[in-house]
Design an enzyme around this catalytic site. Structure first.
Site, mmCIF file in Angstrom:
data_model
loop_
_atom_site.group_PDB
_atom_site.id
_atom_site.type_symbol
_atom_site.label_atom_id
_atom_site.label_comp_id
_atom_site.label_asym_id
_atom_site.label_seq_id
_atom_site.Cartn_x
_atom_site.Cartn_y
_atom_site.Cartn_z
ATOM 1 C CB THR A 1 -0.961 0.001 1.205
ATOM 2 O OG1 THR A 1 -0.200 -0.080 2.401
ATOM 3 C CG2 THR A 1 -1.938 -1.165 1.127
ATOM 4 C CB ILE B 1 0.750 5.559 3.554
ATOM 5 C CG1 ILE B 1 0.012 6.709 2.865
ATOM 6 C CG2 ILE B 1 1.345 6.038 4.876
ATOM 7 C CD1 ILE B 1 -1.234 7.179 3.579
ATOM 8 C CB CYS B 2 2.423 0.434 4.144
ATOM 9 S SG CYS B 2 0.831 0.493 4.969
ATOM 10 C CB SER B 3 5.132 0.638 -0.156
ATOM 11 O OG SER B 3 4.471 -0.596 -0.033
#
EC number: 1.11.1.25
Length: 163
Positions: free
Chosen positions: A48, A50-52
């Site tokens: 995803t 923001i996560c990545s």
């Protein structure tokens, strides 16, 4: 279930992990955290945006500094299957210290009280963003985001303030 808080004992549970030789293991979290200072952080999902691009890279880039401040293990948990987590981990070739752990059925995330239901947008049950500092199985810092949006209190910068 109420979310985990400072002073709580870390619940045990098995999480899936691929080691460097691509061997799949079911690892009890207590085997990684007992007698150690660990950071456990959770994200909405593998790959995803923001996560990545934000959450995970912050911990990878700061891993040496975290280790120099006494952190023994840096554990990433996501409600994804272990094959997805293995592929996601490989997308960070510079990573040497963050273990990508899969909670495919969200059992452990449930035990932490950190589930989010994103079924209405097709994602199913996921994890809230969080970062826990755990010392010998006792939570000493519990930075838990309200939703699945931006990284504020669960980022590496906030955890570094407590080390």
């Amino acid at each position: 279930m109420a979310p985990i808080v400072v002073g709580d004992s870390l619940p045990d549970g098995d999480l899936a992990w691929f080691d460097e030789s691509d061997q799949l293991w079911m690892i009890p979290i207590h085997s990684l955290a007992a007698g150690k200072k660990v950071i456990i952080f959770g994200v909405l999902g593998a790959f995803t945006p923001i996560c990545s691009m934000n959450h995970v890279p912050g911990f990878i880039e700061s891993a040496e500094e975290l280790k120099s401040k006494g952190v023994d293990e840096i554990l990433l948990i996501s409600v994804n299957d272990p094959f997805v987590m293995k592929t996601w981990a490989k997308s960070y070739p510079e990573n040497r210290h963050v273990k990508f752990l899969a909670d495919g059925s969200s059992y452990y995330t449930h035990d932490l009280g950190l589930e989010l239901d994103f079924s209405e947008v097709g994602l199913g049950i996921r994890s809230r963003r969080f970062a826990l500092l755990v010392d010998n199985l006792v939570v000493t810092v519990a930075n838990i985001e309200e939703g699945g949006g931006e990284v504020t209190i669960s980022g590496v910068e906030e955890i570094l303030k407590f080390l």
